[in-house]
Motif scaffolding. Structure first.
Motif, short mmCIF file in Angstrom:
data_model
loop_
_atom_site.label_atom_id
_atom_site.label_comp_id
_atom_site.label_asym_id
_atom_site.label_seq_id
_atom_site.Cartn_x
_atom_site.Cartn_y
_atom_site.Cartn_z
N LEU A 49 0.83 -1.19 0.00
CA LEU A 49 0.00 0.00 0.00
C LEU A 49 0.87 1.25 0.00
O LEU A 49 1.88 1.31 0.70
CB LEU A 49 -0.89 0.02 1.24
CG LEU A 49 -2.01 -1.02 1.29
CD1 LEU A 49 -2.76 -0.91 2.61
CD2 LEU A 49 -2.97 -0.84 0.13
N ALA A 50 0.46 2.25 -0.78
CA ALA A 50 1.16 3.54 -0.75
C ALA A 50 1.13 4.06 0.68
O ALA A 50 0.10 4.06 1.34
CB ALA A 50 0.48 4.52 -1.68
N GLY A 51 2.27 4.48 1.15
CA GLY A 51 2.36 4.93 2.54
C GLY A 51 3.03 3.91 3.41
O GLY A 51 3.47 4.22 4.51
N GLY B 57 6.26 1.79 3.54
CA GLY B 57 7.54 1.68 2.87
C GLY B 57 7.64 2.72 1.77
O GLY B 57 7.22 3.86 1.97
N THR B 58 8.13 2.36 0.63
CA THR B 58 8.26 3.34 -0.44
C THR B 58 6.88 3.69 -1.02
O THR B 58 6.65 4.81 -1.41
CB THR B 58 9.16 2.83 -1.57
OG1 THR B 58 8.60 1.63 -2.11
CG2 THR B 58 10.55 2.53 -1.04
N GLY B 59 6.01 2.72 -1.07
CA GLY B 59 4.63 2.98 -1.45
C GLY B 59 4.42 3.48 -2.85
O GLY B 59 3.36 4.01 -3.18
N GLU B 60 5.43 3.35 -3.70
CA GLU B 60 5.26 3.92 -5.03
C GLU B 60 4.38 3.02 -5.90
O GLU B 60 4.30 1.81 -5.69
CB GLU B 60 6.62 4.09 -5.69
CG GLU B 60 7.32 2.79 -6.01
CD GLU B 60 8.81 2.98 -6.20
OE1 GLU B 60 9.50 3.22 -5.21
OE2 GLU B 60 9.27 2.86 -7.35
#
Lengths: 117, 112
Positions: free
Chosen positions: A98-100, A102-105
């Motif tokens: 999910l975005a948010g 870790g990197t979440g990209e």
């Protein structure tokens, strides 16, 4: 390098016709997104899948748009009937988390450009 | 209701100088911010991100600054290169939703 595959790249159709777009996310990515980008604006989320389940489709015009991801891998976005205002770039994206977190990209495909005449 | 705003549609800078792209947001629940770059006829590609627990993140020529009290972030590119010419999108997400909300984009032109 793994990529998000989309087809067709370009689609021209007449209003009231049906149109479908296909997306194959990066292998192993559980989260898949369909975004719509109208020229001069930012991408707008239409639908978000986690595996085969819809997480968010609050912005999907459900009277004419439908999306599915039956086996939790590739996905199809359908418009029926198409209207003039549907002319846009339809972008598919996937992420491994999910975005948010870790990197979440998000990793985007090259998009499918729809022109409705 | 535009929750993420990029008020400058375009920016032109000379090669070698600094490019500063700005982004404002309204939702206090946003806690993760990203910048994407988009060339014509291609999908957006991830550039750099920042968590709300930080105020700066740097990656090579790219630095993102976050001012939470002002609900403002900026992307600095130093030095700017002609290959940086593209549309830049700011995006934000509330924690753990996986949903990115994008700004309208800023078209950067770097002149040789």
């Amino acid at each position: 390098e793994a990529e998000v595959a989309q087809s067709p790249r370009y689609k021209i159709t007449e209003k009231s016709q049906a149109v479908a777009f296909w997306c194959d996310p990066i292998s192993g990515h559980a989260t898949l997104y369909w975004y719509r980008q109208i020229l001069g604006q930012g991408p707008e989320l239409l639908v978000q899948f986690q595996d085969e389940s819809v997480v968010d489709d609050s912005q999907l015009p459900k009277d004419r748009f439908s999306a599915e991801r039956l086996k939790g891998v590739d996905s199809t976005l359908k418009i029926q009937p198409a209207e003039l205002g549907d002319s846009a770039m339809y972008l598919c994206a996937s992420s491994g988390r999910l975005a948010g977190a870790g990197t979440g990209e998000l990793f985007f495909g090259e998009g499918s450009r729809l022109t409705v005449l | 209701d535009q929750q993420v705003k990029q008020n400058s549609p375009s920016l032109s800078v000379q090669e070698g100088r600094i490019s500063i792209l700005n982004c404002d947001y309204t939702n206090s629940m946003f806690d993760y911010f990203l910048w994407y770059k988009k060339y014509p006829a291609e999908g957006p590609t991830f550039l750099i991100s920042i968590s709300s627990i930080k105020d700066k993140n740097e990656d090579g020529r790219f630095t993102v600054f976050l001012n939470k009290s002002a609900k403002h972030l900026s992307l600095h590119i130093v030095p700017s290169q002609p290959g940086d010419s593209a549309v830049y999108f700011c995006a934000a997400t509330p924690s753990n939703t996986g949903k990115l909300i994008f700004g309208q984009g800023t078209t950067l032109q770097v002149k040789p």
